[in-house]
Motif scaffolding. Structure first.
Motif, PDB file in Angstrom:
ATOM      1  N   LYS A   1      61.211 -43.211  56.807  1.00  0.00           N
ATOM      2  CA  LYS A   1      59.870 -42.621  56.761  1.00  0.00           C
ATOM      3  C   LYS A   1      59.409 -42.538  55.316  1.00  0.00           C
ATOM      4  O   LYS A   1      60.199 -42.233  54.422  1.00  0.00           O
ATOM      5  CB  LYS A   1      59.880 -41.211  57.357  1.00  0.00           C
ATOM      6  CG  LYS A   1      60.216 -41.168  58.817  1.00  0.00           C
ATOM      7  CD  LYS A   1      60.245 -39.733  59.299  1.00  0.00           C
ATOM      8  CE  LYS A   1      60.734 -39.663  60.735  1.00  0.00           C
ATOM      9  NZ  LYS A   1      60.880 -38.285  61.183  1.00  0.00           N
ATOM     10  N   LYS A   2      58.117 -42.806  55.112  1.00  0.00           N
ATOM     11  CA  LYS A   2      57.513 -42.703  53.791  1.00  0.00           C
ATOM     12  C   LYS A   2      56.090 -42.191  53.931  1.00  0.00           C
ATOM     13  O   LYS A   2      55.395 -42.543  54.897  1.00  0.00           O
ATOM     14  CB  LYS A   2      57.448 -44.071  53.106  1.00  0.00           C
ATOM     15  CG  LYS A   2      58.767 -44.693  52.751  1.00  0.00           C
ATOM     16  CD  LYS A   2      58.544 -46.037  52.088  1.00  0.00           C
ATOM     17  CE  LYS A   2      59.855 -46.740  51.787  1.00  0.00           C
ATOM     18  NZ  LYS A   2      59.636 -48.073  51.228  1.00  0.00           N
ATOM     19  N   VAL A   3      55.658 -41.418  52.948  1.00  0.00           N
ATOM     20  CA  VAL A   3      54.244 -41.075  52.886  1.00  0.00           C
ATOM     21  C   VAL A   3      53.531 -42.337  52.405  1.00  0.00           C
ATOM     22  O   VAL A   3      53.819 -42.837  51.322  1.00  0.00           O
ATOM     23  CB  VAL A   3      53.979 -39.899  51.921  1.00  0.00           C
ATOM     24  CG1 VAL A   3      52.482 -39.670  51.773  1.00  0.00           C
ATOM     25  CG2 VAL A   3      54.675 -38.639  52.405  1.00  0.00           C
ATOM     26  N   CYS A   4      52.656 -42.855  53.234  1.00  0.00           N
ATOM     27  CA  CYS A   4      51.985 -44.102  52.871  1.00  0.00           C
ATOM     28  C   CYS A   4      50.554 -43.890  52.421  1.00  0.00           C
ATOM     29  O   CYS A   4      49.941 -44.796  51.850  1.00  0.00           O
ATOM     30  CB  CYS A   4      52.037 -45.097  54.027  1.00  0.00           C
ATOM     31  SG  CYS A   4      51.129 -44.579  55.479  1.00  0.00           S
ATOM     32  N   ASN A   5      50.003 -42.695  52.670  1.00  0.00           N
ATOM     33  CA  ASN A   5      48.617 -42.473  52.313  1.00  0.00           C
ATOM     34  C   ASN A   5      48.341 -40.981  52.257  1.00  0.00           C
ATOM     35  O   ASN A   5      48.880 -40.215  53.048  1.00  0.00           O
ATOM     36  CB  ASN A   5      47.708 -43.129  53.362  1.00  0.00           C
ATOM     37  CG  ASN A   5      46.265 -43.120  52.960  1.00  0.00           C
ATOM     38  OD1 ASN A   5      45.603 -42.105  53.053  1.00  0.00           O
ATOM     39  ND2 ASN A   5      45.772 -44.259  52.495  1.00  0.00           N
ATOM     40  N   THR A   6      47.487 -40.609  51.317  1.00  0.00           N
ATOM     41  CA  THR A   6      46.930 -39.262  51.288  1.00  0.00           C
ATOM     42  C   THR A   6      45.435 -39.403  51.064  1.00  0.00           C
ATOM     43  O   THR A   6      44.979 -40.397  50.478  1.00  0.00           O
ATOM     44  CB  THR A   6      47.540 -38.393  50.168  1.00  0.00           C
ATOM     45  OG1 THR A   6      47.269 -38.996  48.910  1.00  0.00           O
ATOM     46  CG2 THR A   6      49.042 -38.213  50.363  1.00  0.00           C
ATOM     47  N   ALA A   7      44.690 -38.432  51.536  1.00  0.00           N
ATOM     48  CA  ALA A   7      43.244 -38.501  51.375  1.00  0.00           C
ATOM     49  C   ALA A   7      42.639 -37.106  51.477  1.00  0.00           C
ATOM     50  O   ALA A   7      43.198 -36.223  52.130  1.00  0.00           O
ATOM     51  CB  ALA A   7      42.622 -39.402  52.444  1.00  0.00           C
ATOM     52  N   PHE A   8      41.502 -36.947  50.831  1.00  0.00           N
ATOM     53  CA  PHE A   8      40.684 -35.748  50.974  1.00  0.00           C
ATOM     54  C   PHE A   8      39.325 -36.192  51.480  1.00  0.00           C
ATOM     55  O   PHE A   8      38.738 -37.140  50.954  1.00  0.00           O
ATOM     56  CB  PHE A   8      40.520 -35.018  49.645  1.00  0.00           C
ATOM     57  CG  PHE A   8      41.768 -34.324  49.186  1.00  0.00           C
ATOM     58  CD1 PHE A   8      42.078 -33.057  49.650  1.00  0.00           C
ATOM     59  CD2 PHE A   8      42.627 -34.939  48.305  1.00  0.00           C
ATOM     60  CE1 PHE A   8      43.237 -32.416  49.232  1.00  0.00           C
ATOM     61  CE2 PHE A   8      43.788 -34.306  47.876  1.00  0.00           C
ATOM     62  CZ  PHE A   8      44.093 -33.043  48.342  1.00  0.00           C
ATOM     63  N   LEU A   9      38.828 -35.509  52.493  1.00  0.00           N
ATOM     64  CA  LEU A   9      37.519 -35.811  53.057  1.00  0.00           C
ATOM     65  C   LEU A   9      36.698 -34.531  53.092  1.00  0.00           C
ATOM     66  O   LEU A   9      37.258 -33.433  53.212  1.00  0.00           O
ATOM     67  CB  LEU A   9      37.632 -36.351  54.485  1.00  0.00           C
ATOM     68  CG  LEU A   9      38.335 -37.695  54.650  1.00  0.00           C
ATOM     69  CD1 LEU A   9      39.828 -37.525  54.758  1.00  0.00           C
ATOM     70  CD2 LEU A   9      37.806 -38.419  55.874  1.00  0.00           C
ATOM     71  N   THR A  10      35.396 -34.677  52.999  1.00  0.00           N
ATOM     72  CA  THR A  10      34.498 -33.536  53.113  1.00  0.00           C
ATOM     73  C   THR A  10      33.609 -33.743  54.326  1.00  0.00           C
ATOM     74  O   THR A  10      33.055 -34.831  54.522  1.00  0.00           O
ATOM     75  CB  THR A  10      33.625 -33.386  51.846  1.00  0.00           C
ATOM     76  OG1 THR A  10      34.475 -33.294  50.716  1.00  0.00           O
ATOM     77  CG2 THR A  10      32.754 -32.146  51.932  1.00  0.00           C
ATOM     78  N   PHE A  11      33.494 -32.698  55.121  1.00  0.00           N
ATOM     79  CA  PHE A  11      32.641 -32.711  56.311  1.00  0.00           C
ATOM     80  C   PHE A  11      31.632 -31.590  56.218  1.00  0.00           C
ATOM     81  O   PHE A  11      31.923 -30.526  55.660  1.00  0.00           O
ATOM     82  CB  PHE A  11      33.476 -32.526  57.585  1.00  0.00           C
ATOM     83  CG  PHE A  11      34.328 -33.715  57.893  1.00  0.00           C
ATOM     84  CD1 PHE A  11      33.860 -34.723  58.724  1.00  0.00           C
ATOM     85  CD2 PHE A  11      35.581 -33.846  57.345  1.00  0.00           C
ATOM     86  CE1 PHE A  11      34.633 -35.844  58.985  1.00  0.00           C
ATOM     87  CE2 PHE A  11      36.371 -34.951  57.596  1.00  0.00           C
ATOM     88  CZ  PHE A  11      35.884 -35.956  58.427  1.00  0.00           C
ATOM     89  N   VAL A  12      30.459 -31.814  56.783  1.00  0.00           N
ATOM     90  CA  VAL A  12      29.423 -30.791  56.873  1.00  0.00           C
ATOM     91  C   VAL A  12      29.227 -30.482  58.348  1.00  0.00           C
ATOM     92  O   VAL A  12      29.075 -31.400  59.171  1.00  0.00           O
ATOM     93  CB  VAL A  12      28.103 -31.272  56.231  1.00  0.00           C
ATOM     94  CG1 VAL A  12      26.996 -30.249  56.448  1.00  0.00           C
ATOM     95  CG2 VAL A  12      28.304 -31.538  54.745  1.00  0.00           C
ATOM     96  N   ALA A  13      29.241 -29.199  58.667  1.00  0.00           N
ATOM     97  CA  ALA A  13      28.984 -28.758  60.046  1.00  0.00           C
ATOM     98  C   ALA A  13      27.486 -28.833  60.301  1.00  0.00           C
ATOM     99  O   ALA A  13      26.676 -28.511  59.423  1.00  0.00           O
ATOM    100  CB  ALA A  13      29.481 -27.335  60.241  1.00  0.00           C
ATOM    101  N   ILE A  14      27.121 -29.277  61.495  1.00  0.00           N
ATOM    102  CA  ILE A  14      25.700 -29.356  61.842  1.00  0.00           C
ATOM    103  C   ILE A  14      25.428 -28.602  63.136  1.00  0.00           C
ATOM    104  O   ILE A  14      26.294 -28.479  64.004  1.00  0.00           O
ATOM    105  CB  ILE A  14      25.221 -30.828  61.947  1.00  0.00           C
ATOM    106  CG1 ILE A  14      26.057 -31.609  62.958  1.00  0.00           C
ATOM    107  CG2 ILE A  14      25.243 -31.500  60.584  1.00  0.00           C
ATOM    108  CD1 ILE A  14      25.515 -32.998  63.252  1.00  0.00           C
ATOM    109  N   ASP A  15      24.197 -28.105  63.248  1.00  0.00           N
ATOM    110  CA  ASP A  15      23.791 -27.377  64.451  1.00  0.00           C
ATOM    111  C   ASP A  15      23.168 -28.335  65.463  1.00  0.00           C
ATOM    112  O   ASP A  15      23.166 -29.561  65.262  1.00  0.00           O
ATOM    113  CB  ASP A  15      22.858 -26.218  64.097  1.00  0.00           C
ATOM    114  CG  ASP A  15      21.524 -26.666  63.492  1.00  0.00           C
ATOM    115  OD1 ASP A  15      21.146 -27.866  63.612  1.00  0.00           O
ATOM    116  OD2 ASP A  15      20.839 -25.812  62.890  1.00  0.00           O
TER     117      ASP A  15
END
Length: 172
Positions: free
Chosen positions: A103-117
């Motif tokens: 097993k290896k960590v193959c990827n890391t990421a940060f994402l930003t989401f906006v909540a909508i009504d």
């Protein structure tokens, strides 16, 4: 709004990498992995705010090791930090050779989401709080990443304005 722990938003997905998901080198297409990442990160964001969300940014996507056909990928995502209407989601991808168990960590990421009504407008999200050392580290470093995102977004907007929307061949 009542704050929620990071763990409430945890989403996990495991999938088997098949030959149609790979390129000429028999490794997973980056775009395929990005689709998995965006999908699972959105689930984590929705679990946190219990509203529909839209992806605002994907940053710090680091491809660390190849993923080969026949491997499995395990993807984990959870909300690490919030602002008024937005959430930062951390994603970690682990590749596993199912035969050798490596097993290896193959990827890391940060994402930003906006909540909508229901009208498609941004809506407030609950605060998030870390519980583990791992979560605390990500939570504490989030404001710096947010500043970098804000700066990058301003530069992107200025660049888009500068280059305009005319097709390249229309500029001859």
């Amino acid at each position: 709004m009542k704050a929620k722990p990071c763990s409430d938003s945890l989403a996990i997905k495991t999938t088997h990498v098949q030959p149609p998901d790979t390129n000429f080198h028999n490794t997973l297409f980056g775009g395929k992995l990005l689709a998995h990442i965006d999908d699972l990160a959105a689930i984590a964001a929705i679990k946190h705010c219990r509203n529909p969300v839209v992806t605002a940014s994907i940053d710090s996507v680091d491809f660390l090791t190849p993923v080969r056909a026949g491997d499995a990928i395990l993807i984990e995502a959870f909300v690490t930090w919030t602002r008024n209407t937005s959430m930062e989601v951390f994603v970690r991808v682990i590749t596993e050779n199912l035969v050798t168990e490596e097993k290896k960590v193959c990827n890391t990421a940060f994402l930003t989401f906006v909540a909508i009504d229901e009208n498609g407008k941004p809506t407030p999200v609950p605060p998030v709080y870390p519980e583990t050392d791992y979560e605390k580290s990500l939570h504490e470093s989030a404001p710096e990443r947010a500043e970098q995102r804000d700066s990058r977004r301003k530069k992107s907007k200025n660049f888009a304005k500068e280059i305009g929307a005319d097709y390249i061949w229309d500029r001859r």
